[in-house]
Design an enzyme around this catalytic site. Structure first.
Site, PDB file in Angstrom:
ATOM      1  N   TRP A   1      32.885  11.506  46.911  1.00 14.69           N
ATOM      2  CA  TRP A   1      33.695  12.340  47.801  1.00 14.69           C
ATOM      3  C   TRP A   1      35.011  12.724  47.156  1.00 14.69           C
ATOM      4  O   TRP A   1      35.498  13.826  47.366  1.00 14.69           O
ATOM      5  CB  TRP A   1      33.917  11.669  49.156  1.00 14.69           C
ATOM      6  CG  TRP A   1      34.620  10.343  49.102  1.00 14.69           C
ATOM      7  CD1 TRP A   1      35.970  10.120  49.124  1.00 14.69           C
ATOM      8  CD2 TRP A   1      34.000   9.058  49.007  1.00 14.69           C
ATOM      9  NE1 TRP A   1      36.230   8.773  49.038  1.00 14.69           N
ATOM     10  CE2 TRP A   1      35.033   8.094  48.968  1.00 14.69           C
ATOM     11  CE3 TRP A   1      32.674   8.628  48.966  1.00 14.69           C
ATOM     12  CZ2 TRP A   1      34.788   6.725  48.894  1.00 14.69           C
ATOM     13  CZ3 TRP A   1      32.432   7.264  48.883  1.00 14.69           C
ATOM     14  CH2 TRP A   1      33.477   6.337  48.849  1.00 14.69           C
TER      15      TRP A   1
ATOM     16  N   GLU B   1      28.444  13.523  54.652  1.00 15.97           N
ATOM     17  CA  GLU B   1      29.583  13.437  55.556  1.00 15.97           C
ATOM     18  C   GLU B   1      30.215  14.797  55.831  1.00 15.97           C
ATOM     19  O   GLU B   1      30.244  15.665  54.965  1.00 15.97           O
ATOM     20  CB  GLU B   1      30.660  12.520  54.964  1.00 15.97           C
ATOM     21  CG  GLU B   1      30.191  11.090  54.839  1.00 15.97           C
ATOM     22  CD  GLU B   1      31.250  10.134  54.339  1.00 15.97           C
ATOM     23  OE1 GLU B   1      31.141   8.939  54.655  1.00 15.97           O
ATOM     24  OE2 GLU B   1      32.185  10.562  53.627  1.00 15.97           O
TER      25      GLU B   1
ATOM     26  N   HIS C   1      35.640   5.954  58.452  1.00 17.44           N
ATOM     27  CA  HIS C   1      34.887   6.626  59.507  1.00 17.44           C
ATOM     28  C   HIS C   1      35.554   6.348  60.850  1.00 17.44           C
ATOM     29  O   HIS C   1      35.693   5.170  61.222  1.00 17.44           O
ATOM     30  CB  HIS C   1      33.457   6.086  59.548  1.00 17.44           C
ATOM     31  CG  HIS C   1      32.748   6.169  58.242  1.00 17.44           C
ATOM     32  ND1 HIS C   1      32.706   5.113  57.350  1.00 17.44           N
ATOM     33  CD2 HIS C   1      32.085   7.184  57.664  1.00 17.44           C
ATOM     34  CE1 HIS C   1      32.012   5.483  56.285  1.00 17.44           C
ATOM     35  NE2 HIS C   1      31.628   6.727  56.446  1.00 17.44           N
TER      36      HIS C   1
ATOM     37  N   CYS D   1      39.914   6.168  52.803  1.00 16.45           N
ATOM     38  CA  CYS D   1      38.822   6.923  53.409  1.00 16.45           C
ATOM     39  C   CYS D   1      38.064   5.985  54.346  1.00 16.45           C
ATOM     40  O   CYS D   1      37.985   4.782  54.089  1.00 16.45           O
ATOM     41  CB  CYS D   1      37.888   7.500  52.363  1.00 16.45           C
ATOM     42  SG  CYS D   1      37.571   6.415  50.988  1.00 16.45           S
TER      43      CYS D   1
ATOM     44  N   HIS E   1      23.859   5.579  56.055  1.00 14.15           N
ATOM     45  CA  HIS E   1      23.895   5.807  54.613  1.00 14.15           C
ATOM     46  C   HIS E   1      22.524   5.607  53.969  1.00 14.15           C
ATOM     47  O   HIS E   1      22.223   6.224  52.951  1.00 14.15           O
ATOM     48  CB  HIS E   1      24.958   4.914  53.956  1.00 14.15           C
ATOM     49  CG  HIS E   1      26.349   5.367  54.244  1.00 14.15           C
ATOM     50  ND1 HIS E   1      27.163   4.723  55.146  1.00 14.15           N
ATOM     51  CD2 HIS E   1      27.071   6.404  53.765  1.00 14.15           C
ATOM     52  CE1 HIS E   1      28.328   5.350  55.205  1.00 14.15           C
ATOM     53  NE2 HIS E   1      28.304   6.374  54.372  1.00 14.15           N
TER      54      HIS E   1
ATOM     55  N   TYR F   1      29.553  17.375  52.528  1.00 13.93           N
ATOM     56  CA  TYR F   1      28.948  17.105  51.230  1.00 13.93           C
ATOM     57  C   TYR F   1      27.778  16.156  51.408  1.00 13.93           C
ATOM     58  O   TYR F   1      27.656  15.460  52.425  1.00 13.93           O
ATOM     59  CB  TYR F   1      29.970  16.559  50.231  1.00 13.93           C
ATOM     60  CG  TYR F   1      30.382  15.133  50.485  1.00 13.93           C
ATOM     61  CD1 TYR F   1      29.759  14.087  49.821  1.00 13.93           C
ATOM     62  CD2 TYR F   1      31.377  14.834  51.395  1.00 13.93           C
ATOM     63  CE1 TYR F   1      30.124  12.773  50.055  1.00 13.93           C
ATOM     64  CE2 TYR F   1      31.746  13.526  51.641  1.00 13.93           C
ATOM     65  CZ  TYR F   1      31.117  12.510  50.969  1.00 13.93           C
ATOM     66  OH  TYR F   1      31.467  11.209  51.215  1.00 13.93           O
TER      67      TYR F   1
ATOM     68  N   HIS G   1      27.438  12.428  59.167  1.00 13.20           N
ATOM     69  CA  HIS G   1      28.352  11.722  60.051  1.00 13.20           C
ATOM     70  C   HIS G   1      29.801  12.086  59.728  1.00 13.20           C
ATOM     71  O   HIS G   1      30.104  12.615  58.677  1.00 13.20           O
ATOM     72  CB  HIS G   1      28.136  10.202  59.976  1.00 13.20           C
ATOM     73  CG  HIS G   1      28.290   9.634  58.610  1.00 13.20           C
ATOM     74  ND1 HIS G   1      27.278   9.652  57.669  1.00 13.20           N
ATOM     75  CD2 HIS G   1      29.336   9.034  58.009  1.00 13.20           C
ATOM     76  CE1 HIS G   1      27.702   9.077  56.563  1.00 13.20           C
ATOM     77  NE2 HIS G   1      28.956   8.690  56.741  1.00 13.20           N
TER      78      HIS G   1
ATOM     79  N   GLU H   1      44.472  -0.611  55.096  1.00 13.26           N
ATOM     80  CA  GLU H   1      44.032  -0.739  53.700  1.00 13.26           C
ATOM     81  C   GLU H   1      45.181  -0.752  52.704  1.00 13.26           C
ATOM     82  O   GLU H   1      45.141  -1.477  51.710  1.00 13.26           O
ATOM     83  CB  GLU H   1      43.079   0.401  53.330  1.00 13.26           C
ATOM     84  CG  GLU H   1      41.735   0.299  53.996  1.00 13.26           C
ATOM     85  CD  GLU H   1      40.735   1.320  53.486  1.00 13.26           C
ATOM     86  OE1 GLU H   1      40.967   1.947  52.426  1.00 13.26           O
ATOM     87  OE2 GLU H   1      39.697   1.496  54.148  1.00 13.26           O
TER      88      GLU H   1
ATOM     89  N   GLU I   1      25.377   9.560  50.694  1.00 10.64           N
ATOM     90  CA  GLU I   1      26.564  10.013  51.426  1.00 10.64           C
ATOM     91  C   GLU I   1      26.268  11.407  51.960  1.00 10.64           C
ATOM     92  O   GLU I   1      25.869  12.292  51.204  1.00 10.64           O
ATOM     93  CB  GLU I   1      27.784  10.074  50.501  1.00 10.64           C
ATOM     94  CG  GLU I   1      28.412   8.731  50.234  1.00 10.64           C
ATOM     95  CD  GLU I   1      29.212   8.201  51.410  1.00 10.64           C
ATOM     96  OE1 GLU I   1      29.149   8.758  52.522  1.00 10.64           O
ATOM     97  OE2 GLU I   1      29.906   7.205  51.210  1.00 10.64           O
TER      98      GLU I   1
END
Length: 177
Positions: free
Chosen positions: A159, A114, A69, A67, A26, A102, A32, A87, A112
């Site tokens: 995002w 991603e 990774h 959200c 980041h 984006y 990524h 979460e 960001e």
């Protein structure tokens, strides 16, 4: 629960090029792999959550249900399901609908960048939020959400602002074949 301190560096075709520390990726704005989960209830409302104040970016901002990774050795689907449960305390069937790339600056000098895989699911009830990740949540109808987003885009993650119109379009296609 798997520690999520790395990201998978990818090209625009989602070919894995390597692995990097999440914060470093980041800081450098490296492309990524990520995923975003959008959850709807049977009334057509979307679940959004406010990110915990302890997040290193996006703290206190509103966003989609979950959200994260995926980590090396995980499939996207397994990673998305595991993270949604961790979460939000939600277990439901998720369907991968599309992906997009984006790029944008966020606070703390971070970027960001991603390739975001978007999953959609249906769940009725209230989540059991993990306070380390989530400060608050709400079910919201899309018209109210669109109005809020128009009035206060800075209240939402980058995002989410980019993905939401695509998710709404995709859901519209599904309900009007």
């Amino acid at each position: 629960m798997m520690l999520r301190d790395k990201v998978l560096l990818v090209d625009r075709q989602d070919t894995v090029l390597g692995e990097m520390d999440k914060l470093q990726a980041h800081q450098e704005g490296r492309l990524h792999r990520a995923f975003s989960i959008f959850i709807f209830n049977s009334f057509g409302q979307m679940l959004i959550h406010q990110r915990a104040e302890t997040k290193y970016h996006g703290a206190g901002l509103w966003t989609n249900a979950c959200c994260s990774h995926p980590q090396a050795g995980e499939t996207l689907a397994a990673s998305a399901s595991e993270r949604l449960d961790y979460e939000m305390g939600i277990q439901c069937k998720l369907q991968r609908t599309f992906s997009f790339v984006y790029h944008g600056r966020v606070e703390n000098g971070l970027v960001e960048h991603e390739l975001d895989h978007v999953f959609v699911g249906t769940f009725d009830g209230d989540p059991k939020i993990n306070r380390e990740e989530v400060a608050d949540f709400q079910w919201i109808d899309l018209d109210t959400l669109a109005d809020w987003l128009t009035r206060s885009p800075q209240a939402f993650t980058i995002w989410f602002r980019k993905a939401l119109p695509m998710v709404v379009e995709e859901m519209s296609k599904r309900s009007n074949p």
